[in-house]
Motif scaffolding. Structure first.
Motif, short mmCIF file in Angstrom:
data_model
loop_
_atom_site.label_atom_id
_atom_site.label_comp_id
_atom_site.label_asym_id
_atom_site.label_seq_id
_atom_site.Cartn_x
_atom_site.Cartn_y
_atom_site.Cartn_z
N VAL A 1 0.85 -1.19 0.00
CA VAL A 1 0.00 0.00 0.00
C VAL A 1 0.88 1.23 0.00
O VAL A 1 1.84 1.33 0.78
CB VAL A 1 -0.92 0.02 1.24
N LEU A 7 -3.20 0.38 -3.64
CA LEU A 7 -2.61 -0.92 -3.35
C LEU A 7 -2.05 -1.47 -4.65
O LEU A 7 -2.78 -1.66 -5.62
CB LEU A 7 -3.64 -1.90 -2.78
N ARG A 23 -7.17 1.22 -2.42
CA ARG A 23 -6.79 0.56 -1.18
C ARG A 23 -7.98 0.20 -0.30
O ARG A 23 -7.92 -0.73 0.51
CB ARG A 23 -5.83 1.43 -0.36
#
Length: 286
Positions: free
Chosen positions: A110, A115, A130
């Motif tokens: 992340v 991500l 994310r």
């Protein structure tokens, strides 16, 4: 060549014929019999267990990271790769997204609102939201993808660190994913091959699983030198025969932010261990 180097070289040579990240549960035999990678100049640390968490054994763990109270995990194997978010507080799964069946998932990390997830031999990195894990875009890269972590998050020196199954770490731009530089990882002057899952820790070190062993290398990313070797074999030994059945190699390191503790696990392991890395007896002593 030192005795340690000859032993290490023999282990690596024996493993070259085995397919790397596509290992199946049968490959556990090699992982449980490989000798630990000792060193003449750096300490060997042990993983003291603080707590254990039970989980299902359906995760071929490739990427492991904690951010803002959430454990992110990426898994592998064609047709069954997925990425998920789990609440660290109670280990409850929050979200899970499957990869297309043709992709073999690997490391994740992340950075900011993104991500990043890499793939093994597909040459594809996926940028995801994310919070929802929804795919936002894809970029291509050369070579294999194994492990991934983010160094210096939130600073001007922010960059991604990626392993490809060799002794080389590649540093990448966190937005474009472009390769910027590399460093070769060495222990006592010898290359450390088969670097796998990565964790960029608060102390500036990069921690790396070594595929088909129970060892974690603590690496200085500036010089590439290993500064400590962590022996994870006792974690495997602490599981029952029933728990080890079907479990594969040691893989997965996630620091609990702002602490000296880490979560570690393995592919298809039914447990996650919360550990502290502490001094051990010198190599060769009980």
């Amino acid at each position: 060549m030192t005795a340690r180097a000859r032993t290490f070289a023999a282990v690596i040579t024996a493993l070259l014929a085995v397919t790397a990240c596509s290992s199946t549960p049968e490959s556990t035999t090699a992982s449980t019999t490989a000798d630990p990678i000792g060193s003449e100049s750096v300490p060997t640390l042990k993983a003291d267990v603080v707590r254990e968490y039970d989980r299902g054994n359906d995760a071929f763990t490739q990427g492991f990271e904690i951010d803002d109270g959430v454990l992110y995990e990426g898994t592998g194997l064609e047709g069954s790769s997925f990425v998920r978010r789990t609440a660290v507080e109670n280990m409850t799964e929050l979200d899970r997204v499957d990869l297309p069946s043709e992709l073999f998932g690997e490391g994740i990390t992340v950075v900011g609102d993104t991500l990043w997830q890499i793939t093994w031999q597909d040459g594809v990195a996926i940028a995801r939201d994310r919070d929802t894990l929804a795919e936002e875009r894809r970029v291509s890269y050369d070579g294999e993808g194994w492990g991934l972590c983010a160094e210096g998050r939130g600073t001007q020196n922010e960059r991604l660190v990626m392993s490809d199954g060799t002794s080389t770490l590649t540093f990448r731009d966190p937005t474009s994913f472009d390769a910027e530089s590399t460093v070769d990882v060495t222990l006592d002057g010898d290359p450390v091959e088969r670097l796998n899952e990565l964790e960029c820790a608060d102390d500036g070190s990069v921690y790396a699983n070594v595929w088909q062993t129970f060892d974690i290398m603590r690496i200085d990313p500036g010089s590439g030198k290993v500064t400590a070797v962590i022996d994870g074999r006792p974690l495997w030994d602490s599981m029952s025969a029933a728990e080890r059945k079907g479990a594969d190699v040691f893989n997965g390191i996630a620091q609990i932010p702002d602490t000296d503790r880490f979560l570690v696990t393995g592919k298809f392991w039914p447990k996650i261990f919360e550990v502290q890395f502490t001094d051990s007896a010198p190599v060769g002593q009980n």
